[in-house]
Scaffold this motif. Structure first.
Motif, short mmCIF file in Angstrom:
data_model
loop_
_atom_site.label_atom_id
_atom_site.label_comp_id
_atom_site.label_asym_id
_atom_site.label_seq_id
_atom_site.Cartn_x
_atom_site.Cartn_y
_atom_site.Cartn_z
N UNK A 145 0.75 -1.29 0.25
CA UNK A 145 0.07 0.08 -0.06
C UNK A 145 0.92 1.25 0.08
N UNK A 146 0.63 2.10 -0.81
CA UNK A 146 1.39 3.39 -1.01
C UNK A 146 1.14 4.34 0.30
N UNK A 147 -0.13 4.24 0.59
CA UNK A 147 -0.49 5.09 1.71
C UNK A 147 0.19 4.85 3.04
N UNK A 148 0.62 3.45 3.11
CA UNK A 148 1.49 3.36 4.22
C UNK A 148 2.85 4.14 4.33
N UNK A 149 3.26 4.49 3.19
CA UNK A 149 4.45 5.13 3.01
C UNK A 149 4.17 6.63 3.21
N UNK A 150 3.21 7.25 2.86
CA UNK A 150 2.85 8.57 2.81
C UNK A 150 2.75 8.72 4.45
N UNK A 151 2.17 7.96 5.25
CA UNK A 151 1.74 8.03 6.56
C UNK A 151 3.07 7.97 7.19
N UNK A 152 4.16 7.22 6.73
CA UNK A 152 5.30 7.21 7.52
C UNK A 152 6.19 8.40 7.52
N UNK A 153 6.06 9.18 6.48
CA UNK A 153 6.60 10.34 6.07
C UNK A 153 5.93 11.49 6.98
N UNK A 154 4.82 11.60 7.11
CA UNK A 154 3.98 12.57 7.81
C UNK A 154 3.13 12.10 8.82
N UNK A 155 3.32 11.36 9.88
CA UNK A 155 2.28 10.65 10.70
C UNK A 155 1.39 11.74 11.31
N UNK A 156 0.23 11.34 11.67
CA UNK A 156 -0.68 12.00 12.14
C UNK A 156 -0.13 12.94 13.52
N UNK A 157 0.54 12.28 14.31
CA UNK A 157 0.98 12.71 15.46
C UNK A 157 2.57 12.33 15.68
N UNK A 158 3.29 13.27 16.11
CA UNK A 158 4.69 12.59 16.23
C UNK A 158 4.83 11.67 16.94
N UNK A 159 5.74 10.68 16.67
CA UNK A 159 5.64 9.20 17.63
C UNK A 159 6.21 9.53 19.21
N UNK A 160 7.08 10.33 19.29
CA UNK A 160 7.30 10.62 20.62
C UNK A 160 6.09 11.05 21.56
N UNK A 161 5.23 11.93 20.85
CA UNK A 161 4.09 12.49 21.42
C UNK A 161 2.99 11.27 21.61
N UNK A 162 2.79 10.29 20.64
CA UNK A 162 1.89 9.34 20.93
C UNK A 162 2.35 8.28 21.72
N UNK A 163 3.51 8.02 21.84
CA UNK A 163 3.96 7.14 23.05
C UNK A 163 3.73 7.86 24.38
N UNK A 164 3.91 9.02 24.76
CA UNK A 164 3.66 9.70 25.94
C UNK A 164 2.25 9.72 26.17
N UNK A 165 1.33 9.92 25.00
CA UNK A 165 -0.27 9.86 25.18
C UNK A 165 -0.54 8.52 25.67
N UNK A 166 -0.11 7.51 25.14
CA UNK A 166 -0.44 6.18 25.53
C UNK A 166 -0.13 5.98 26.88
N UNK A 167 1.16 6.35 27.28
CA UNK A 167 1.57 5.99 28.55
C UNK A 167 0.73 6.43 29.42
N UNK A 168 0.32 7.84 29.34
CA UNK A 168 -0.74 8.45 30.02
C UNK A 168 -1.94 7.56 30.37
#
Length: 170
Positions: free
Chosen positions: A31-54
């Motif tokens: 899927x090409x969209x998997x590659x677009x989303x890897x370049x521009x994630x909806x939320x920066x990964x460090x922020x996503x991991x912090x939100x999940x941790x909370x």
């Protein structure tokens, strides 16, 4: 164009039905969209991991378990079968590596369980494919290490030998 009431950047149902497919080496599809989303994630990964941790802290404080299992997508397991060139190949491969690195280094308290390495180990050991060639999903052989890991993390046991798994869908 943004539609009224929809956050900008999120795909619509129509977008999801029109996902572009990349044809890789040996007729493998990605899927090409998997590659677009890897370049521009909806939320920066460090922020996503912090939100999940909370969220994990809140859930666990209530006495319940919380675990996030992150299954790999096809191009994280078979990057060697991607086409030689496409946009945004370089950006997406860097983005995927950054994501997996952050997930694999997440503190145990975050409750994040990245499953890429388990699937890569299965790929090396199995001698057969762990994803479907012309589909974006893993097959039974690829699902097995993820099921084992999930059951083990949730306190159970699973006993299925690789030799007992039959997958008839190439």
């Amino acid at each position: 164009a943004a539609r009224a009431g929809r956050p900008v950047g999120l795909p619509t149902e129509g977008d999801l039905l029109q996902m572009h497919v990349l044809e890789g080496e040996e007729d493998w599809l990605f899927l090409l969209n998997d590659h677009y989303w890897s370049c521009k994630p909806q939320m920066p990964w460090p922020q996503a991991i912090r939100a999940w941790s909370d969220l994990v802290r809140i859930v666990r404080a209530s006495g319940r378990p919380a675990v996030l299992f992150v299954a790999p997508e096809k191009s994280s397991v078979y990057p060697e079968l991607l086409p030689d060139s496409f946009y945004p190949k370089e950006c997406s491969l860097r983005g995927k590596e950054r994501m997996w690195d952050l997930l694999e280094r997440a503190p145990a308290s975050a409750g994040v369980v990245p499953l890429r390495q388990a699937v890569l180990d299965q790929k090396a050991r199995a001698g057969v494919t762990v994803f479907k060639r012309r589909d974006t999903h893993w097959n039974a052989v690829g699902a097995l290490p993820m099921a084992r890991e999930a059951v083990a993390r949730l306190g159970g046991r699973i006993r299925v030998l690789d030799s007992e798994v039959v997958d008839r869908d190439p």
